[in-house]
Design an enzyme around this catalytic site. Structure first.
Site, PDB file in Angstrom:
ATOM      1  N   PRO A  40       0.848  -1.204   0.000  1.00 30.83           N
ATOM      2  CG  PRO A  40       0.076  -0.972   2.193  1.00 30.83           C
ATOM      3  CD  PRO A  40       0.803  -1.919   1.285  1.00 30.83           C
ATOM      4  CG  MET A  41       3.608   2.296  -1.789  1.00 27.66           C
ATOM      5  SD  MET A  41       4.813   2.152  -3.131  1.00 27.66           S
ATOM      6  CE  MET A  41       3.938   1.013  -4.231  1.00 27.66           C
ATOM      7  CB  VAL A  42      -0.113   7.727   0.482  1.00 25.18           C
ATOM      8  CG1 VAL A  42      -0.859   9.032   0.230  1.00 25.18           C
ATOM      9  CG2 VAL A  42      -0.598   7.093   1.785  1.00 25.18           C
TER      10      VAL A  42
ATOM     11  CD  GLU B 263      -3.358   5.176   6.270  1.00 25.02           C
ATOM     12  OE1 GLU B 263      -3.627   5.065   7.472  1.00 25.02           O
ATOM     13  OE2 GLU B 263      -2.446   5.922   5.846  1.00 25.02           O
TER      14      GLU B 263
ATOM     15  CD  GLN C  41      -2.616  -0.075   4.560  1.00 22.11           C
ATOM     16  OE1 GLN C  41      -2.341   1.031   4.105  1.00 22.11           O
ATOM     17  NE2 GLN C  41      -1.701  -0.908   5.036  1.00 22.11           N
TER      18      GLN C  41
ATOM     19  CB  CYS D 267       1.636   4.730   7.825  1.00 16.14           C
ATOM     20  SG  CYS D 267       2.079   6.284   7.002  1.00 16.14           S
TER      21      CYS D 267
ATOM     22  CE  LYS E  61       3.451  -2.325   4.681  1.00 17.08           C
ATOM     23  NZ  LYS E  61       4.157  -1.214   5.346  1.00 17.08           N
TER      24      LYS E  61
ATOM     25  N   GLY F 208      10.110  -3.945   3.227  1.00 19.51           N
ATOM     26  CA  GLY F 208      11.188  -3.025   3.577  1.00 19.51           C
ATOM     27  C   GLY F 208      12.505  -3.299   2.878  1.00 19.51           C
ATOM     28  N   GLY F 209      12.493  -4.150   1.850  1.00 23.72           N
ATOM     29  CA  GLY F 209      13.752  -4.526   1.218  1.00 23.72           C
ATOM     30  C   GLY F 209      14.097  -3.790  -0.051  1.00 23.72           C
TER      31      GLY F 209
END
Length: 516
Positions: free
Chosen positions: A35-37, A60, A104, A133, A172, A232-233
């Site tokens: 999920p990315m705003v 989100e 989400q 977040c 998450k 996170g990679g």
């Protein structure tokens, strides 16, 4: 890096796991779009699926805003839209992603979270709660990573969702300052009955420049029996499709969630290798045009893909574009835009024509009903069906229309009934505002009586124009009276002045009495 034979084995394993996910969404051995705003809207999600992503998360969306939305089937775009009272589309989805999209939400309230989940559950594959977040827009209401310090609220939200909807529930999180606290938290989360948990391997104070803590994710994966999705990679590990499996092995997780690496180039999910970003951007734009994506959102995503080229002459041309058409001009896709837009307009016209033919009035109890909706864009500025109905009533020397409106408690939608010549008319469709509900009722009356309603392209009845001429004459007379009154105001006693003011008052825009 994995060898070709090992990679083939991994791909076969992931394919077998996909078969298990038919029906209820499975979170084991999956490559997931994070999920990315401003990034995770429909065009990016569809593009990620095209390139090989197994699951895609939407950006989100805050529960308070979503709770006010109305679910609308968009027959022109072939989508399901969740539309806010101000007519903004907060969430748009389609059948292509229905079995693989996760909704989400940002929430800090169990009951509000459940209301939103029930609103969307039939159009998504799962529902996720954002608990990771660290940005202010998420944490200021006790949402996002702010929840990490309130495990009781986490349990309340997740338990309420798990017990309240039929679709899988996930969350998450970010890791806590100590490994022990992190493991204890995820064990409590597991007991709520969630289907999976995504773990961003950084603490809430850390940023992408800090290394991801693979050991924390591994400890979490070893401590619970539900799938753990490693996140996170992008900075340290994931640059290609092969790196997704490398990150999964390094963390011991069931699946991998990709954020910035996919934002920069969503073809990172592609087994055959990453494609040139220029080709990817063109495919993204095509989805943006096809699904009428917000142009500022479209531009934002393209700028992220351009990265250090955003300050180039090409990047500046993109930044100056204000519409999807102008964006297409920058990329040499004007012909595609014109063709697609013409197709959408033709579909809209055909649906409108077919809709008019199928909307036959029905008598329900003592009310004449039709399934119609008021679309503001179908009428010229300052022209409405209520105006036409009022003018017709005046011409026929009838009492002016009376509107009775009710509001539905569960979604705050409105439905109105109009009474004209002792007959009642109502639309069977509920509207997002009282004003729209009254307009829909007026449309039902006008169509039942075979009268014009003022739509663009409709032959003008002259009724509204006549009223405008009368209003203009009235306004001119009132201007003259007002000027004369001002010239002699010193000669008029105060009580006579008030009487004159009441006598010359004009009420504009009165399109019928309204009661609630």
């Amino acid at each position: 890096m994995l060898g070709s034979s090992a990679l083939l084995s991994v791909v076969r394993g992931w394919t077998m796991m996909m078969a298990d996910s038919v029906g209820r969404l499975c979170f084991d051995r999956k490559a997931v779009l994070a999920p990315m705003v401003r990034v995770g809207t429909l065009p990016m999600r569809l593009l990620a699926l095209d390139y090989g992503a197994d699951i895609v998360y939407c950006e989100e969306l805050i529960d308070i805003k979503m709770a006010q939305c109305e679910r609308v089937i968009n027959d022109v775009l072939e989508t399901v839209d969740f539309v806010a009272p101000d007519e903004r589309v907060m969430f748009r989805t389609c059948s292509k992603e229905k079995s693989r999209v996760v909704f989400q939400m940002g929430t800090a309230d169990p009951e509000r979270a459940l209301a939103v989940a029930k609103l969307v559950e039939n159009d998504v594959a799962a529902v996720d709660v954002n608990m990771g977040c660290p940005k202010e827009y998420s944490t200021k209401g006790g949402m996002g990573s702010a929840l990490l310090s309130d495990p009781e609220k986490i349990e309340a939200i997740l338990s309420t969702l798990v017990n309240g909807i039929s679709k899988p529930v996930t969350c998450k999180i970010r890791i806590l300052p100590t490994l022990e606290d992190t493991v204890n938290l995820v064990k409590r989360i597991e007991r709520t009955g969630v289907a999976a948990i995504a773990v961003h391997g950084r603490m809430k104070e850390e940023r992408p420049r800090h290394p991801v803590h693979c050991d924390y994710i591994q400890a979490v994966a070893e401590s619970v029996s539900i799938p753990v999705i490693a996140n996170g990679g992008s900075s340290d590990i994931v640059k290609t499709f092969e790196d997704i499996e490398t990150f999964r092995v390094a963390t011991g997780a069931s699946s991998v969630m990709i954020a910035r690496a996919a934002m920069w180039n969503p073809s990172v999910f592609r087994q055959q290798g990453v494609l040139p970003v220029d080709a990817v951007m063109e495919e993204y734009i095509k989805y943006a045009v096809r699904y009428d994506n917000n142009p500022f959102n479209t531009k934002y995503c393209l700028c992220q893909m351009l990265r250090d080229r955003v300050e180039s002459p090409f990047g500046k041309r993109l930044h100056a574009a204000q519409t999807n058409e102008e964006i297409c001009e920058v990329f040499g896709l004007t012909d595609f835009y014109m063709k697609t837009n013409a197709q959408l307009e033709a579909r809209k016209a055909a649906l409108q024509t077919n809709g008019d033919q199928s909307e036959n009035p029905k008598l329900e109890d003592d009310v004449i009903t039709m399934p119609v909706r008021f679309e503001r864009r179908d009428y010229p500025p300052q022209i409405t069906p209520k105006m036409y109905l009022l003018e017709w009533s005046r011409k026929e020397k009838l009492d002016q229309p009376v509107y009775e409106t009710e509001q539905r408690t569960q979604d705050r939608a409105f439905q109105s009934t109009v009474v004209v010549a002792d007959k009642k008319y109502r639309s069977t469709l509920w509207e997002k505002s009282k004003k729209f509900a009254e307009q829909a009722a007026a449309i039902v009356c006008l169509r039942t009586l075979g009268l014009p309603e003022g739509r663009i392209g409709e032959e003008n009845s002259g009724l509204v124009n006549k009223r405008k001429r009368d209003d203009n004459k009235c306004a001119a007379l009132n201007d003259n009276e007002s000027a004369a009154r001002k010239r002699h105001i010193s000669e008029v006693p105060p009580e006579e002045e008030e009487e004159m003011r009441c006598r010359t008052k004009v009420v504009n825009g009165d399109c019928g009495q309204t009661t609630s």
